[in-house]
Design a protein around this motif. Structure first.
Motif, PDB file in Angstrom:
ATOM      1  N   ASP A 223     -50.561  19.579  60.615  1.00  0.00           N
ATOM      2  CA  ASP A 223     -50.689  18.447  61.254  1.00  0.00           C
ATOM      3  C   ASP A 223     -51.912  17.801  60.363  1.00  0.00           C
ATOM      4  N   VAL A 227     -51.527  13.995  58.103  1.00  0.00           N
ATOM      5  CA  VAL A 227     -52.380  12.662  58.077  1.00  0.00           C
ATOM      6  C   VAL A 227     -52.249  12.219  56.888  1.00  0.00           C
ATOM      7  N   GLN A 230     -47.895  11.824  55.643  1.00  0.00           N
ATOM      8  CA  GLN A 230     -47.393  10.593  56.565  1.00  0.00           C
ATOM      9  C   GLN A 230     -47.991   9.443  56.796  1.00  0.00           C
ATOM     10  N   ALA A 231     -48.952   9.737  57.688  1.00  0.00           N
ATOM     11  CA  ALA A 231     -49.624   8.548  58.276  1.00  0.00           C
ATOM     12  C   ALA A 231     -50.431   7.473  57.468  1.00  0.00           C
ATOM     13  N   ILE A 284     -47.396   6.639  62.846  1.00  0.00           N
ATOM     14  CA  ILE A 284     -48.994   6.384  62.283  1.00  0.00           C
ATOM     15  C   ILE A 284     -49.935   6.529  63.432  1.00  0.00           C
ATOM     16  N   THR A 287     -51.753  10.773  66.402  1.00  0.00           N
ATOM     17  CA  THR A 287     -53.112  11.490  67.069  1.00  0.00           C
ATOM     18  C   THR A 287     -54.452  10.560  66.558  1.00  0.00           C
ATOM     19  N   GLU A 289     -56.716  11.849  64.912  1.00  0.00           N
ATOM     20  CA  GLU A 289     -57.100  12.160  63.645  1.00  0.00           C
ATOM     21  C   GLU A 289     -56.503  11.243  62.491  1.00  0.00           C
ATOM     22  N   ARG A 290     -55.313  10.864  62.841  1.00  0.00           N
ATOM     23  CA  ARG A 290     -54.468  10.090  61.893  1.00  0.00           C
ATOM     24  C   ARG A 290     -55.117   8.600  62.087  1.00  0.00           C
ATOM     25  N   ARG A 291     -55.370   8.014  63.275  1.00  0.00           N
ATOM     26  CA  ARG A 291     -55.914   6.825  63.495  1.00  0.00           C
ATOM     27  C   ARG A 291     -57.339   6.736  62.786  1.00  0.00           C
ATOM     28  N   ILE A 294     -57.068   6.621  58.938  1.00  0.00           N
ATOM     29  CA  ILE A 294     -56.437   5.139  58.542  1.00  0.00           C
ATOM     30  C   ILE A 294     -57.589   4.230  58.458  1.00  0.00           C
TER      31      ILE A 294
END
Length: 375
Positions: A223, A227, A230-231, A284, A287, A289-291, A294
């Protein structure tokens, strides 16, 4: 002429078969790249890139040979979401390997007990936003002897849910490719062990035998890396696509002026927007963490944009040198790979141009003949 070309093609195919067979029987790999045959290639009028593609293609073909496939007894498998793109792909792979595959889709839950209770493997291939619900729903019907797996792009919460709701074997998979690939050859699949992994060995062997590359990881590591892989990547591609759309850029015309790298960028955008918008957005936003990552990425873009607006040449040079220092040797293989992709893309574009020109000539000639007949 067509008959002569067909005869030549048949001879080439037979020779390529012999070359692949010889490579597979050799105990050591013999590199036969350009320097060895440069003079011969020039004398024959064969461009270097054609020979390079043959060498690379023959070597890659070895991964498709079935000689070392492990024999395994047929398993009973149910693919939840098997009518979706990824579900169809894995269903076909399992069917090709001789396994008994059933599909359970959104309108098949009235048959859930029949499809889930007496099988060796249940593979969940549904969108992220409904995976947890499907795990809870399916677990009611699973036998302790049934192995449960998923292919979702987030692993920690999904693995936790599968382990909580099912007492049998559990594994998390993440295919690192989009729908549309024709085979598992050189495709990476992340594997997160959950419980009783030996129960899945036949399935892992199947993917490796088909040329897949298994990457073992913990759900947490997966995960964290996703980040970036992918994201951030999807967001950056979406941002460029949105900018080009807002600027009303004539994409077709821009390709007339394009470098191979720009054409690749347009290709990447095209691949992104060809997929489900819901799926991409869910990846996107998957999670916190991804936001947050970004948001940091956007801050970096804003900071660099300010340097551009200010015309701060020295700072921009310093930024680029810092990136060069960070990547160092890590970029060597990637640079060589991108050169090969660019060469292959250039060859494809050239071939398309030749074909289009030929088709145009045929069309003109046909039109002239039709008009002369009418006259």
């Amino acid at each position: 002429m067509q008959q002569e070309l067909r005869q030549i093609d048949q001879e080439i195919i037979q020779l390529l078969g012999k070359r692949i067979a010889a490579l597979s029987e050799s105990s050591t790999f013999v590199e036969t790249t350009l320097p060895n045959y440069k003079v011969i290639l020039q004398q024959a009028g064969v461009p270097n890139f054609i020979w390079q593609n043959i060498v690379v293609g023959c070597t890659a073909a070895l991964a498709r040979k079935k000689a070392n496939i492990k024999q395994t007894k047929p398993r009973r498998v149910t693919v939840i979401g098997g009518r979706g793109a990824m579900g169809r792909f894995f269903s076909q792979q399992l069917l090709n390997a001789g396994h008994d595959v059933n599909i359970l889709d959104h309108d098949d839950w009235h048959k859930a007990e029949c499809l889930l209770s007496q099988v060796d493997l249940v593979l969940i291939c549904v969108p992220i936003d409904c995976t947890l619900e499907v795990i809870k729903k399916a677990s009611k019907y699973l036998s302790p002897t049934t192995a449960l797996a998923d292919i979702t792009s987030i692993k920690s919460p999904i693995m936790s849910a599968m382990l909580s709701h099912h007492s049998g074997a559990v594994i998390g998979l993440h295919p690192m490719f989009a729908p549309g690939v024709k085979s598992l050859l050189s495709q990476k699949i992340v594997v997160c062990s959950g419980r009783m992994q030996p129960r899945f060995q036949w399935f892992l062997d199947l993917m490796e035998d088909e040329g897949g590359k298994l990457v073992f990881s913990t759900p947490e590591e997966h995960d964290k890396i996703m980040v970036i892989v992918q994201a951030i990547r999807h967001f950056a591609t979406l941002s460029l696509g949105s900018f080009l759309s807002e600027e009303r850029i004539n994409i077709d015309r821009s390709l007339d002026f394009s470098t191979p790298v720009y054409r690749q960028e347009i290709g990447i955008i095209s691949r992104l927007i060809a997929q489900s918008a819901t799926m991409i957005v869910d990846i996107i936003l998957a999670t916190p963490e991804r936001r947050k990552a970004i948001a940091r990425f956007a801050n970096t873009n804003n900071r660099l944009a300010q340097l551009v607006i200010q015309g701060d040449r020295d700072s921009l040079i310093s930024e680029l040198q810092g990136v060069q220092s960070f990547f160092k040797q890590a970029t060597t293989d990637s640079f060589e790979e991108s050169n090969y992709v660019i060469d292959a893309l250039t060859a494809l574009l050239t071939a398309n141009e030749v074909k289009q020109a030929s088709d145009k000539k045929v069309g003109i000639k046909s039109y002239q003949l039709q008009n002369s007949s009418v006259g």
